[in-house]
Design a protein around this motif. Structure first.
Motif, PDB file in Angstrom:
ATOM      1  N   THR A   4      15.913 -27.565  43.597  1.00 12.97           N
ATOM      2  CA  THR A   4      17.293 -27.414  44.042  1.00 12.97           C
ATOM      3  C   THR A   4      18.138 -28.438  43.315  1.00 12.97           C
ATOM      4  OG1 THR A   4      16.571 -26.665  46.222  1.00 12.97           O
ATOM      5  CG2 THR A   4      18.836 -27.483  46.048  1.00 12.97           C
ATOM      6  N   VAL A   5      19.278 -27.990  42.811  1.00 10.21           N
ATOM      7  CA  VAL A   5      20.211 -28.869  42.111  1.00 10.21           C
ATOM      8  C   VAL A   5      21.533 -28.844  42.869  1.00 10.21           C
ATOM      9  CG1 VAL A   5      21.460 -29.301  39.955  1.00 10.21           C
ATOM     10  CG2 VAL A   5      19.126 -28.369  39.887  1.00 10.21           C
ATOM     11  N   ILE A   6      22.069 -30.030  43.110  1.00 12.52           N
ATOM     12  CA  ILE A   6      23.403 -30.155  43.691  1.00 12.52           C
ATOM     13  C   ILE A   6      24.238 -30.965  42.713  1.00 12.52           C
ATOM     14  CG2 ILE A   6      24.794 -31.069  45.592  1.00 12.52           C
ATOM     15  CD1 ILE A   6      22.345 -30.601  47.395  1.00 12.52           C
ATOM     16  N   PHE A  51      34.466 -30.044  43.983  1.00  9.99           N
ATOM     17  CA  PHE A  51      33.630 -28.852  43.956  1.00  9.99           C
ATOM     18  C   PHE A  51      32.154 -29.239  43.986  1.00  9.99           C
ATOM     19  CE2 PHE A  51      37.607 -27.830  41.914  1.00  9.99           C
ATOM     20  CZ  PHE A  51      37.921 -26.576  42.436  1.00  9.99           C
ATOM     21  N   ILE A  52      31.347 -28.337  44.530  1.00  7.67           N
ATOM     22  CA  ILE A  52      29.903 -28.519  44.557  1.00  7.67           C
ATOM     23  C   ILE A  52      29.240 -27.245  44.051  1.00  7.67           C
ATOM     24  CG2 ILE A  52      27.851 -28.805  46.009  1.00  7.67           C
ATOM     25  CD1 ILE A  52      29.539 -30.554  47.856  1.00  7.67           C
ATOM     26  N   PHE A  53      28.388 -27.398  43.054  1.00  4.91           N
ATOM     27  CA  PHE A  53      27.516 -26.318  42.629  1.00  4.91           C
ATOM     28  C   PHE A  53      26.196 -26.507  43.365  1.00  4.91           C
ATOM     29  CE2 PHE A  53      30.318 -26.303  38.909  1.00  4.91           C
ATOM     30  CZ  PHE A  53      30.505 -24.937  38.718  1.00  4.91           C
ATOM     31  N   SER A  85      35.903 -37.779  36.728  1.00  3.00           N
ATOM     32  CA  SER A  85      34.783 -38.721  36.643  1.00  3.00           C
ATOM     33  C   SER A  85      33.537 -37.943  36.228  1.00  3.00           C
ATOM     34  CB  SER A  85      34.558 -39.400  37.995  1.00  3.00           C
ATOM     35  OG  SER A  85      34.272 -38.433  38.989  1.00  3.00           O
ATOM     36  N   GLU A  86      32.475 -38.677  35.943  1.00  7.81           N
ATOM     37  CA  GLU A  86      31.208 -38.047  35.594  1.00  7.81           C
ATOM     38  C   GLU A  86      30.694 -37.248  36.800  1.00  7.81           C
ATOM     39  OE1 GLU A  86      29.156 -38.037  32.752  1.00  7.81           O
ATOM     40  OE2 GLU A  86      30.993 -38.766  31.813  1.00  7.81           O
ATOM     41  N   PRO A  87      30.136 -36.069  36.561  1.00  7.23           N
ATOM     42  CA  PRO A  87      29.544 -35.316  37.679  1.00  7.23           C
ATOM     43  C   PRO A  87      28.397 -36.093  38.307  1.00  7.23           C
ATOM     44  CG  PRO A  87      29.740 -33.943  35.716  1.00  7.23           C
ATOM     45  CD  PRO A  87      30.051 -35.347  35.294  1.00  7.23           C
ATOM     46  N   ILE A  88      28.202 -35.879  39.582  1.00 10.92           N
ATOM     47  CA  ILE A  88      27.048 -36.451  40.286  1.00 10.92           C
ATOM     48  C   ILE A  88      26.057 -35.326  40.459  1.00 10.92           C
ATOM     49  CG2 ILE A  88      26.236 -37.483  42.437  1.00 10.92           C
ATOM     50  CD1 ILE A  88      29.135 -38.605  42.750  1.00 10.92           C
ATOM     51  N   ILE A  89      24.880 -35.474  39.883  1.00  7.63           N
ATOM     52  CA  ILE A  89      23.890 -34.396  39.887  1.00  7.63           C
ATOM     53  C   ILE A  89      22.593 -34.911  40.514  1.00  7.63           C
ATOM     54  CG2 ILE A  89      22.553 -32.798  38.458  1.00  7.63           C
ATOM     55  CD1 ILE A  89      24.891 -33.069  36.394  1.00  7.63           C
TER      56      ILE A  89
END
Length: 92
Positions: A4-6, A51-53, A85-89
């Motif tokens: 799972t990736v958030i 936003f959240i993927f 900003s940089e995405p948080i993954i």
């Protein structure tokens, strides 16, 4: 083993509509990937630039395949300048 990736992305207010155009295409194309189980985009209720993927894959190889796909690379190149900003993954 399922992965799972958030991914959390913050977008400039003036770029939100353009971001959504690119993100909708990304969601459509990612859901067509053979080993993608779920690929969704959510928008924060009170902060319309957040936003959240949410992504689910059959295994880590499927995540790597997604990350090297043309539609992923194209999406990143199109939206990088729109982010605040940089995405948080996170990968679980």
């Amino acid at each position: 083993m399922k992965k799972t990736v958030i991914a959390r992305l913050s977008v400039q207010k003036e770029s939100s509509e353009q971001f959504l155009i690119h993100a909708k295409k990304m969601v459509r194309e990612s859901n067509l990937e053979e080993d993608c189980m779920t690929y969704r985009l959510y928008q924060e209720i009170d902060v319309d630039t957040e936003f959240i993927f949410y992504e689910e894959y059959t295994d880590m190889k499927a995540v790597d395949t997604h990350n090297s796909s043309n539609h992923f690379k194209e999406f990143i190149s199109q939206v990088s300048s729109m982010l605040t900003s940089e995405p948080i993954i996170e990968v679980f």
